[in-house]
Motif scaffolding. Structure first.
Motif, PDB file in Angstrom:
ATOM      1  N   ASP A  85     -98.277 -40.126  27.824  1.00  0.00           N
ATOM      2  CA  ASP A  85     -98.817 -41.346  27.240  1.00  0.00           C
ATOM      3  C   ASP A  85    -100.297 -41.141  26.900  1.00  0.00           C
ATOM      4  O   ASP A  85    -100.918 -40.200  27.403  1.00  0.00           O
ATOM      5  CB  ASP A  85     -98.613 -42.422  28.323  1.00  0.00           C
TER       6      ASP A  85
ATOM      7  N   ARG B  37    -111.112 -48.888  27.223  1.00  0.00           N
ATOM      8  CA  ARG B  37    -112.390 -49.367  26.691  1.00  0.00           C
ATOM      9  C   ARG B  37    -112.128 -50.687  25.990  1.00  0.00           C
ATOM     10  O   ARG B  37    -111.054 -50.882  25.417  1.00  0.00           O
ATOM     11  CB  ARG B  37    -112.936 -48.368  25.648  1.00  0.00           C
TER      12      ARG B  37
ATOM     13  N   ARG C 207    -111.079 -50.510  21.142  1.00  0.00           N
ATOM     14  CA  ARG C 207    -109.926 -49.601  21.070  1.00  0.00           C
ATOM     15  C   ARG C 207    -110.235 -48.342  20.273  1.00  0.00           C
ATOM     16  O   ARG C 207    -109.697 -47.280  20.536  1.00  0.00           O
ATOM     17  CB  ARG C 207    -108.727 -50.306  20.418  1.00  0.00           C
TER      18      ARG C 207
ATOM     19  N   SER D 226     -97.080 -42.945  22.420  1.00  0.00           N
ATOM     20  CA  SER D 226     -98.050 -44.024  22.599  1.00  0.00           C
ATOM     21  C   SER D 226     -97.596 -45.339  21.976  1.00  0.00           C
ATOM     22  O   SER D 226     -96.825 -45.342  21.025  1.00  0.00           O
ATOM     23  CB  SER D 226     -99.375 -43.603  21.948  1.00  0.00           C
ATOM     24  N   GLY D 227     -98.141 -46.429  22.514  1.00  0.00           N
ATOM     25  CA  GLY D 227     -97.923 -47.739  21.905  1.00  0.00           C
ATOM     26  C   GLY D 227     -98.705 -47.891  20.619  1.00  0.00           C
ATOM     27  O   GLY D 227     -98.422 -48.755  19.801  1.00  0.00           O
TER      28      GLY D 227
ATOM     29  N   LYS E  17     -99.894 -53.950  14.290  1.00  0.00           N
ATOM     30  CA  LYS E  17     -99.329 -52.590  14.228  1.00  0.00           C
ATOM     31  C   LYS E  17     -98.138 -52.630  13.275  1.00  0.00           C
ATOM     32  O   LYS E  17     -97.619 -53.701  12.970  1.00  0.00           O
ATOM     33  CB  LYS E  17     -98.904 -52.144  15.624  1.00  0.00           C
TER      34      LYS E  17
ATOM     35  N   ARG F  99    -108.863 -57.741  27.152  1.00  0.00           N
ATOM     36  CA  ARG F  99    -109.855 -56.972  27.927  1.00  0.00           C
ATOM     37  C   ARG F  99    -111.308 -57.324  27.566  1.00  0.00           C
ATOM     38  O   ARG F  99    -112.170 -57.346  28.433  1.00  0.00           O
ATOM     39  CB  ARG F  99    -109.630 -55.465  27.711  1.00  0.00           C
TER      40      ARG F  99
ATOM     41  N   ASP G  74    -101.247 -53.274  29.990  1.00  0.00           N
ATOM     42  CA  ASP G  74    -102.529 -53.317  30.678  1.00  0.00           C
ATOM     43  C   ASP G  74    -103.601 -53.905  29.749  1.00  0.00           C
ATOM     44  O   ASP G  74    -104.050 -53.235  28.828  1.00  0.00           O
ATOM     45  CB  ASP G  74    -102.929 -51.896  31.119  1.00  0.00           C
TER      46      ASP G  74
ATOM     47  N   LYS H 277     -90.255 -46.767  24.707  1.00  0.00           N
ATOM     48  CA  LYS H 277     -90.483 -45.361  25.022  1.00  0.00           C
ATOM     49  C   LYS H 277     -89.254 -44.675  25.641  1.00  0.00           C
ATOM     50  O   LYS H 277     -89.110 -43.461  25.546  1.00  0.00           O
ATOM     51  CB  LYS H 277     -91.690 -45.235  25.946  1.00  0.00           C
TER      52      LYS H 277
END
Ligand SMILES: O=P(O)(O)OC[C@H]1O[C@H](O[C@H]2O[C@H](CO)[C@@H](O)[C@H](O)[C@H]2O)[C@H](O)[C@@H](O)[C@@H]1O
Length: 257
Positions: free
Chosen positions: A22, A31, A34, A61-62, A126, A135, A167, A179
Motif C-alpha cells: 500500500d 500529511r 495529499r 493504492s486508493g 477520483k 485530516r 484513515d 483491494k
C-alpha cells in the motif's frame, strides 16, 4: 530479521515472488496536503532494490495510479490505483474500468450532496469514487464533518454504492472495486509465487483476507488492533523490510548463477 523464519525460507527457495504494498500510511507518512505525501527515507531505494532482485512488486493504492507514480518517481514500477481497480503497468500504460451510466449518476449525486456539507478543498474526486478528507480540519470539526457527510451519502448506499471509512476520511465507492479483488487477480496471475501484502488501513484488510494461508499479511501500525494480518510492523521498519526482502532475492539470484 523482520520476516517470520518459515516465510524467509519459503521466499529463499521460491522461483517467483510477489510483493504487494500500500502507499499512504505504509510507504509515506500522512500529511494534511495529499500532494505532499512523499515516501519516507529509504523507501524509494528499497522498492528499487526489491524490483531489481527479481520480485514482482505492485503498489496497490486508493489513489489514482498517476499520483502514486509522481510521488514515488520510480521508473518501471507497477501500480494498481483506485483501490486496485485501475492497472498501471511497469511501462506506464493505464487501464481503468468504465462506470455505467447509473454509476456515473450516482457519483454525480454523491458529489452534489457532499459539497454543501464539506469545507472547501476537502472533497477528493477520483475516477471511480469520492473521498471526503477530515485530516486538515481542526480536531473539533472532524467528527461533525464525518457525521454530516455520512448522513448526506447514506441514502445512496445500495447494491452498488457503499461507504468506507479510511484513515482521516470517508469514501463513497462501488462495492466491486476493492483491494481484495486486486490481490486475488495478482495471485491468480502468479500462482507459483510466494506472496506478501503490507498495508496500514481498514481498506487493506480486504487485501489481507484475499491472501492464501501460505502468504504473508503484514499490518503496518504503531499499535495492535484487530486485523486479518499475522505480522505487525511499524512504518519506520518498512525500509528495513524492503531491504531484507531484496537481500533474499539477491541471494537466490546469485545461487542460480
Ligand atoms: O490505499 P492508500 O495508498 O493507503 O491510499 C489511501 C488514501 O490515501 C490518501 O489519503 C490519505 O493520505 C493523505 C496524504 O497523507 C492524507 O491527507 C489523508 O488524510 C489520508 O487519508 C488519498 O488522498 C486517498 O485518495 C486514498 O484513498
Amino acid at each position: 530479521m523482520l520476516l517470520p523464519e518459515a516465510f524467509r525460507h519459503r521466499l529463499a527457495r521460491a522461483r517467483h515472488a510477489l510483493f504487494m504494498i500500500d502507499y499512504d500510511g505504509t510507504l509515506a507518512a500522512f500529511r494534511a496536503r495529499r500532494d505532499l505525501a512523499y515516501p519516507d527515507g529509504g523507501v524509494r531505494e528499497g522498492l528499487e532494490r526489491v524490483i531489481a532482485s527479481g520480485t514482482r512488486l505492485v503498489v496497490i493504492s486508493g489513489r489514482e495510479a498517476a499520483e502514486v507514480s509522481s510521488l514515488l518517481g520510480i521508473a518501471g514500477l507497477e501500480i494498481w490505483g483506485c483501490h486496485g481497480a485501475q492497472r498501471r503497468t511497469a511501462d506506464g500504460e493505464s487501464f481503468l474500468p468504465s462506470l455505467t451510466a447509473e454509476q456515473q449518476n450516482l457519483l454525480a449525486e454523491a458529489e452534489t450532496r457532499a459539497l454543501p456539507v464539506l469545507p472547501e478543498g476537502t472533497l477528493e474526486r477520483k475516477p471511480l469514487s469520492l473521498a471526503g478528507h477530515f485530516r486538515s480540519l481542526p480536531p473539533g470539526a472532524r467528527a461533525e464533518a464525518a457525521r454530516d457527510l455520512r448522513q448526506a451519502w447514506e441514502p445512496l448506499v445500495g447494491d452498488d454504492g457503499e461507504l468506507r471509512p479510511f484513515d482521516g476520511g470517508l469514501e463513497f465507492r462501488f462495492r466491486r472495486h476493492h483491494k481484495g479483488r486486486a490481490v486475488a487477480t495478482l495471485i491468480d496471475e502468479e500462482r507459483e509465487a510466494v506472496a506478501a501484502y503490507a498495508g496500514d488501513d481498514e481498506t487493506d484488510e480486504d487485501a489481507f483476507r484475499a491472501l492464501r494461508p501460505s502468504d504473508l499479511a503484514i499490518l503496518v501500525a504503531e499499535s495492535d488492533r484487530p486485523t486479518a494480518a499475522s505480522l505487525r510492523l511499524r512504518r519506520r521498519d518498512v525500509p528495513a523490510l524492503l531491504d531484507e526482502w531484496a537481500a533474499i532475492g539477491e541471494k537466490r539470484r546469485e545461487g542460480k548463477r
